[in-house]
Design a protein around this motif. Structure first.
Motif, PDB file in Angstrom:
ATOM      1  N   ALA A 110      14.077  11.976 -14.911  1.00  0.00           N
ATOM      2  CA  ALA A 110      14.801  13.130 -15.443  1.00  0.00           C
ATOM      3  C   ALA A 110      15.086  14.137 -14.333  1.00  0.00           C
ATOM      4  O   ALA A 110      16.153  14.756 -14.292  1.00  0.00           O
ATOM      5  CB  ALA A 110      14.005  13.774 -16.566  1.00  0.00           C
ATOM      6  N   VAL A 111      14.145  14.281 -13.411  1.00  0.00           N
ATOM      7  CA  VAL A 111      14.363  15.193 -12.294  1.00  0.00           C
ATOM      8  C   VAL A 111      15.525  14.694 -11.446  1.00  0.00           C
ATOM      9  O   VAL A 111      16.406  15.465 -11.048  1.00  0.00           O
ATOM     10  CB  VAL A 111      13.085  15.311 -11.420  1.00  0.00           C
ATOM     11  N   LEU A 114      18.765  15.527 -13.159  1.00  0.00           N
ATOM     12  CA  LEU A 114      19.102  16.947 -13.084  1.00  0.00           C
ATOM     13  C   LEU A 114      19.590  17.317 -11.689  1.00  0.00           C
ATOM     14  O   LEU A 114      20.576  18.042 -11.521  1.00  0.00           O
ATOM     15  CB  LEU A 114      17.868  17.792 -13.414  1.00  0.00           C
ATOM     16  N   LEU A 115      18.893  16.814 -10.682  1.00  0.00           N
ATOM     17  CA  LEU A 115      19.280  17.171  -9.324  1.00  0.00           C
ATOM     18  C   LEU A 115      20.641  16.600  -8.968  1.00  0.00           C
ATOM     19  O   LEU A 115      21.448  17.258  -8.305  1.00  0.00           O
ATOM     20  CB  LEU A 115      18.215  16.687  -8.336  1.00  0.00           C
ATOM     21  N   ALA A 118      23.115  18.809 -10.460  1.00  0.00           N
ATOM     22  CA  ALA A 118      23.216  20.080  -9.742  1.00  0.00           C
ATOM     23  C   ALA A 118      24.038  19.909  -8.463  1.00  0.00           C
ATOM     24  O   ALA A 118      24.849  20.764  -8.108  1.00  0.00           O
ATOM     25  CB  ALA A 118      21.825  20.606  -9.415  1.00  0.00           C
ATOM     26  N   CYS A 119      23.839  18.806  -7.787  1.00  0.00           N
ATOM     27  CA  CYS A 119      24.609  18.533  -6.573  1.00  0.00           C
ATOM     28  C   CYS A 119      26.081  18.356  -6.904  1.00  0.00           C
ATOM     29  O   CYS A 119      26.957  18.938  -6.251  1.00  0.00           O
ATOM     30  CB  CYS A 119      24.088  17.267  -5.881  1.00  0.00           C
ATOM     31  N   ILE A 122      28.428  21.357  -7.379  1.00  0.00           N
ATOM     32  CA  ILE A 122      29.026  22.088  -6.265  1.00  0.00           C
ATOM     33  C   ILE A 122      29.635  21.136  -5.238  1.00  0.00           C
ATOM     34  O   ILE A 122      29.900  21.517  -4.096  1.00  0.00           O
ATOM     35  CB  ILE A 122      28.007  23.023  -5.569  1.00  0.00           C
ATOM     36  N   GLY A 123      29.847  19.889  -5.674  1.00  0.00           N
ATOM     37  CA  GLY A 123      30.516  18.935  -4.800  1.00  0.00           C
ATOM     38  C   GLY A 123      29.683  18.480  -3.613  1.00  0.00           C
ATOM     39  O   GLY A 123      30.218  18.051  -2.596  1.00  0.00           O
ATOM     40  N   PHE A 124      28.367  18.580  -3.745  1.00  0.00           N
ATOM     41  CA  PHE A 124      27.488  18.179  -2.656  1.00  0.00           C
ATOM     42  C   PHE A 124      27.115  16.708  -2.831  1.00  0.00           C
ATOM     43  O   PHE A 124      26.733  16.283  -3.916  1.00  0.00           O
ATOM     44  CB  PHE A 124      26.230  19.043  -2.673  1.00  0.00           C
ATOM     45  N   ARG A 125      27.249  15.949  -1.749  1.00  0.00           N
ATOM     46  CA  ARG A 125      26.929  14.519  -1.836  1.00  0.00           C
ATOM     47  C   ARG A 125      25.555  14.281  -1.243  1.00  0.00           C
ATOM     48  O   ARG A 125      25.398  14.283  -0.021  1.00  0.00           O
ATOM     49  CB  ARG A 125      27.983  13.714  -1.084  1.00  0.00           C
ATOM     50  N   PRO A 126      24.550  14.084  -2.069  1.00  0.00           N
ATOM     51  CA  PRO A 126      23.182  13.935  -1.576  1.00  0.00           C
ATOM     52  C   PRO A 126      22.957  12.599  -0.884  1.00  0.00           C
ATOM     53  O   PRO A 126      23.511  11.585  -1.300  1.00  0.00           O
ATOM     54  CB  PRO A 126      22.350  14.007  -2.863  1.00  0.00           C
ATOM     55  N   GLU A 127      22.177  12.637   0.199  1.00  0.00           N
ATOM     56  CA  GLU A 127      21.828  11.380   0.861  1.00  0.00           C
ATOM     57  C   GLU A 127      20.357  11.052   0.625  1.00  0.00           C
ATOM     58  O   GLU A 127      20.023   9.961   0.205  1.00  0.00           O
ATOM     59  CB  GLU A 127      22.134  11.470   2.355  1.00  0.00           C
ATOM     60  N   ARG A 129      16.283  13.132  -0.219  1.00  0.00           N
ATOM     61  CA  ARG A 129      15.675  14.394  -0.546  1.00  0.00           C
ATOM     62  C   ARG A 129      14.187  14.393  -0.238  1.00  0.00           C
ATOM     63  O   ARG A 129      13.584  13.356   0.003  1.00  0.00           O
ATOM     64  CB  ARG A 129      15.878  14.709  -2.029  1.00  0.00           C
TER      65      ARG A 129
END
Lengths: 145, 145
Positions: A110-111, A114-115, A118-119, A122-127, A129
């Motif tokens: 679930a985390v 959610l994350l 959230a990314c 704002i158009g953030f592409r996570p690689e 964490r």
DNA sequence: ATACATGCAAATGGTTTGCAATACG
DNA sequence: CGTATTGCAAACCATTTGCATGTAT
């Protein structure tokens, strides 16, 4: 071919990196261990096998493996550094006891969800964490009373 | 009395620490800044005011402020270290762009809740946490296409 | 061929520590 | 008063870098 090797080669391909003997050996050696390890110990261990590996190469490879999401870095409150493989390429998070120093793991889908949202918002592409929670484990809390 | 001062004094009371002039000045100076800062710059800034502050004292105080949850530590992928006050004592999380280096903030109550539950489930008492997501920001992603 | 990678040793840089002097409770 | 804290400089330790050599593509 093993999944992590394949993923690493894909990563190297994408980033213009080269597949070398050292990189593969380092990855293999890391994936033999399921728990977290210190770099210094790791270097001793891998050097004991056959080849020589310079500290620099190990660190350079670790950086790439981090980027590729294949390993995770763990920081204790007092500055110790550990690394560990990312099991099945699913990052998990760490609880660090400030008293006894023990490290616990948690995995919460679930985390992740959610994350990701959230990314995306704002158009953030996570690689990759890093999530560390510092506090006191059950044993240390009850021991203190 | 300012909330952060009060919280710090409570923390010091709980942990057997003493309230000193230096600690208070350092906390005050940090709370004047809303953005993240580097320790070296911070030391220059606070030394320019009136007193002398040793690097050691600044670091020792920072550690206590971290424990107290009054400030947060930010680690960039390439090893740079920043600190910043915790706004209203509500920790927020950080997205770090690996390309331009810009740091974004997110605040998600639902994540807090989930993590608290996860900690409670194993009897872990959280004090503070660090959550960093590394990747590419929108600008850098579109710029690359 | 020609970048990228490696090894070595020295350098870096954030953070800590030992110790004598000082200040809080 | 006794104990925590400070300042100083030196120590620490994880990580990086410069450069000459080696190697993947």
């Amino acid at each position: 071919m093993k999944k992590h090797i394949q993923l690493f080669e894909e990563y190297l391909g994408k980033t213009g990196g080269r597949v070398t003997q050292q990189k593969l050996s380092i990855l293999e050696e890391i994936y033999k261990t399921r728990t977290h390890f210190e770099v210094e110990d790791f270097i001793d261990r891998i050097r004991a096998k056959d080849k020589k590996f310079s500290r620099a190469t190990v660190y350079r490879t670790i950086k790439q493996l981090l980027d590729a999401g294949l390993i995770q870095k763990i920081l204790t409150r007092d500055g110790k550094v550990y690394y560990e493989r990312t099991p099945d390429h699913h990052p998990h998070d760490h609880l660090l006891c400030n008293v006894c120093g023990k490290i616990f793991e948690i995995k919460d889908e679930a985390v992740d969800t959610l994350l990701s949202q959230a990314c995306a918002a704002i158009g953030f592409r996570p690689e990759y964490r890093s999530l560390h929670i510092y506090g006191q484990c059950q044993r240390c809390t009850t021991a203190k009373l």
